[in-house]
Design an enzyme around this catalytic site. Structure first.
Site, mmCIF file in Angstrom:
data_model
loop_
_atom_site.group_PDB
_atom_site.id
_atom_site.type_symbol
_atom_site.label_atom_id
_atom_site.label_comp_id
_atom_site.label_asym_id
_atom_site.label_seq_id
_atom_site.Cartn_x
_atom_site.Cartn_y
_atom_site.Cartn_z
ATOM 1 N N LYS A 62 0.812 -1.231 0.000
ATOM 2 C CA LYS A 62 0.000 0.000 0.000
ATOM 3 C C LYS A 62 0.841 1.275 0.000
ATOM 4 O O LYS A 62 0.448 2.279 -0.594
ATOM 5 C CB LYS A 62 -0.950 -0.009 1.197
ATOM 6 N N ASP A 99 -9.958 1.826 2.918
ATOM 7 C CA ASP A 99 -9.909 0.943 4.096
ATOM 8 C C ASP A 99 -10.596 1.572 5.316
ATOM 9 O O ASP A 99 -11.339 0.899 6.034
ATOM 10 C CB ASP A 99 -8.453 0.625 4.481
HETATM 11 P P1 NDP Z 1 1.876 -4.370 6.166
HETATM 12 O O1 NDP Z 1 2.847 -5.383 5.669
HETATM 13 O O2 NDP Z 1 1.848 -3.029 5.533
HETATM 14 O O3 NDP Z 1 2.122 -4.134 7.751
HETATM 15 C C1 NDP Z 1 2.243 -5.239 8.608
HETATM 16 C C2 NDP Z 1 2.171 -4.772 10.063
HETATM 17 O O4 NDP Z 1 2.225 -5.932 10.916
HETATM 18 C C3 NDP Z 1 3.329 -3.876 10.482
HETATM 19 O O5 NDP Z 1 2.866 -2.970 11.442
HETATM 20 C C4 NDP Z 1 4.306 -4.896 11.094
HETATM 21 O O6 NDP Z 1 5.203 -4.329 12.018
HETATM 22 C C5 NDP Z 1 3.335 -5.789 11.823
HETATM 23 N N1 NDP Z 1 3.857 -7.129 12.107
HETATM 24 C C6 NDP Z 1 4.151 -8.106 11.218
HETATM 25 N N2 NDP Z 1 4.586 -9.214 11.864
HETATM 26 C C7 NDP Z 1 4.581 -8.911 13.190
HETATM 27 C C8 NDP Z 1 4.925 -9.644 14.372
HETATM 28 N N3 NDP Z 1 5.354 -10.917 14.328
HETATM 29 N N4 NDP Z 1 4.759 -9.026 15.573
HETATM 30 C C9 NDP Z 1 4.300 -7.745 15.636
HETATM 31 N N5 NDP Z 1 3.984 -7.004 14.565
HETATM 32 C C10 NDP Z 1 4.117 -7.580 13.346
HETATM 33 O O7 NDP Z 1 0.451 -5.078 6.095
HETATM 34 P P2 NDP Z 1 -1.002 -4.358 6.067
HETATM 35 O O8 NDP Z 1 -0.965 -3.258 7.047
HETATM 36 O O9 NDP Z 1 -1.395 -4.051 4.671
HETATM 37 O O10 NDP Z 1 -1.968 -5.536 6.581
HETATM 38 C C11 NDP Z 1 -2.071 -5.884 7.964
HETATM 39 C C12 NDP Z 1 -3.210 -6.869 8.176
HETATM 40 O O11 NDP Z 1 -4.468 -6.248 7.930
HETATM 41 C C13 NDP Z 1 -3.138 -8.085 7.242
HETATM 42 O O12 NDP Z 1 -3.475 -9.251 7.987
HETATM 43 C C14 NDP Z 1 -4.205 -7.811 6.210
HETATM 44 O O13 NDP Z 1 -4.768 -8.969 5.665
HETATM 45 C C15 NDP Z 1 -5.232 -7.056 7.037
HETATM 46 N N6 NDP Z 1 -6.077 -6.169 6.208
HETATM 47 C C16 NDP Z 1 -7.429 -6.375 6.154
HETATM 48 C C17 NDP Z 1 -8.242 -5.552 5.399
HETATM 49 C C18 NDP Z 1 -9.708 -5.784 5.370
HETATM 50 O O14 NDP Z 1 -10.372 -5.184 4.518
HETATM 51 N N7 NDP Z 1 -10.257 -6.583 6.250
HETATM 52 C C19 NDP Z 1 -7.697 -4.453 4.603
HETATM 53 C C20 NDP Z 1 -6.280 -4.306 4.757
HETATM 54 C C21 NDP Z 1 -5.509 -5.149 5.503
HETATM 55 P P3 NDP Z 1 6.634 -3.702 11.489
HETATM 56 O O15 NDP Z 1 6.322 -2.332 10.975
HETATM 57 O O16 NDP Z 1 7.472 -3.711 12.710
HETATM 58 O O17 NDP Z 1 7.128 -4.639 10.406
#
Ligand code: NDP
Length: 277
Positions: A62, A99
């Site tokens: 995104k 979103d």
């Molecule tokens: P991104 O890859 O942009 O961000 C991932 C986030 O998760 C970051 O904040 C990352 O932290 C954190 N993270 C990943 N692994 C861990 C861990 N083991 N422990 C703690 N924090 C962790 O993904 P998105 O933001 O696009 O998506 C996030 C979730 O939201 C997904 O599961 C996605 O499917 C869901 N989603 C659902 C939507 C819906 O319409 N229902 C729409 C959009 C998303 P760091 O910055 O430290 O890496």
């Protein structure tokens, strides 16, 4: 027939093709919509080669999509610094972010929640968190605490929100001191790859509502924690998914589909899959 697609990685699980096909049938609009696997390195190339008139963008792309629009973005996408909907404009792209509106519609209209004056915890500061944070503030919440594994990303999100009195960035280590929240939102992708760091039970109480933006299996760990912590109401991301898709559909086709039958069909399917396990 115009082509549309969702780009992300992993993308095989995406329900977006099913949702947009249902919207197209309902509204009588001829289109196709497919899921295309793309990582950071190959996103721009795959988007250009796809020939789509519009696209959705999901994790982890995104912020890449925002950059690709080179400033041609809606006000809400600019505030989020993230794009989940691309519209072809000449040789380039216009970006929007549906979103936040999708989440707020799901919580207020489908689940009947009043977000005003709520104390809100947002776990994660990635693309999804960036999309929902401004919409939550606009919906009148009292305060927003953004917690992220990489603290600098939480700081950057809170800086971008520009509401120092209401939005706060904290590290995971601060959680035990934060007290109880009315609304707890998991916007991390932790349950897809690793696991969410431990959460103190004191974050939630009987009046708290927990929301995982994921759906299906990926939502189970956080929502199970929330039930154990005493939350009265838990919500997965399926409703938000359908609502944000309807807003994208409106941007592309000028018609807002009826989301209720599509949500009902997907929920039934999700129940069937869980039962089959
Ligand atoms: P991104 O890859 O942009 O961000 C991932 C986030 O998760 C970051 O904040 C990352 O932290 C954190 N993270 C990943 N692994 C861990 C861990 N083991 N422990 C703690 N924090 C962790 O993904 P998105 O933001 O696009 O998506 C996030 C979730 O939201 C997904 O599961 C996605 O499917 C869901 N989603 C659902 C939507 C819906 O319409 N229902 C729409 C959009 C998303 P760091 O910055 O430290 O890496």
């Amino acid at each position: 027939m115009p082509h549309y697609a969702v780009f992300g990685s992993p993308i095989a699980h995406s329900q977006s093709p099913r949702i947009h096909a249902a919207f197209a049938r309902q509204t009588g609009i001829a289109m196709d919509y497919v899921a295309i696997e793309a990582d950071h390195a190959r996103f721009a190339e795959k988007l250009a080669a796809s020939g789509v008139a519009g696209a959705n963008v999901t994790l982890p792309l995104k912020e890449d999509a925002f950059a690709l629009c080179a400033g041609n973005v809606s006000a809400r996408a600019r505030r989020a610094g993230a794009v989940n909907t691309l519209l072809r404009e000449g040789a380039g792209w216009r970006g929007d972010n549906t979103d936040g509106l999708g989440l707020v519609r799901d919580l207020t209209e489908r689940h009947g929640l009043d977000l005003r004056e709520r104390r809100v915890l947002l776990l994660g500061a990635g693309g999804a968190a960036r999309g929902v944070a401004p919409a939550l503030l606009d919906a009148g919440i009292h305060s927003l605490y953004v917690i992220n594994r990489s603290p600098e990303r939480a700081d950057a999100l809170v800086d971008a929100l520009g509401e120092p009195g209401r939005a706060h960035a904290r590290g995971w280590d601060a959680l035990p001191a934060l007290g109880e929240f009315d609304l707890l939102i998991n916007a991390t992708s932790a349950s897809r790859g690793g696991s969410l760091p431990p959460l103190p039970m004191a974050l939630a109480g009987p009046r708290s509502v927990a929301v995982d933006l994921s759906y299906g299996e990926a939502a189970v760990p956080f929502l199970a924690w929330a039930r154990a912590a005493g939350c009265s109401h838990v919500v997965d991301g399926l409703g938000m998914l359908v609502e944000q898709a309807a807003e994208s559909f409106l941007l592309w086709h000028g018609v807002r589909p009826d989301t209720e039958p599509v949500y009902a069909a997907l929920s039934q399917r999700a129940d069937a899959l869980v039962t089959a396990d």
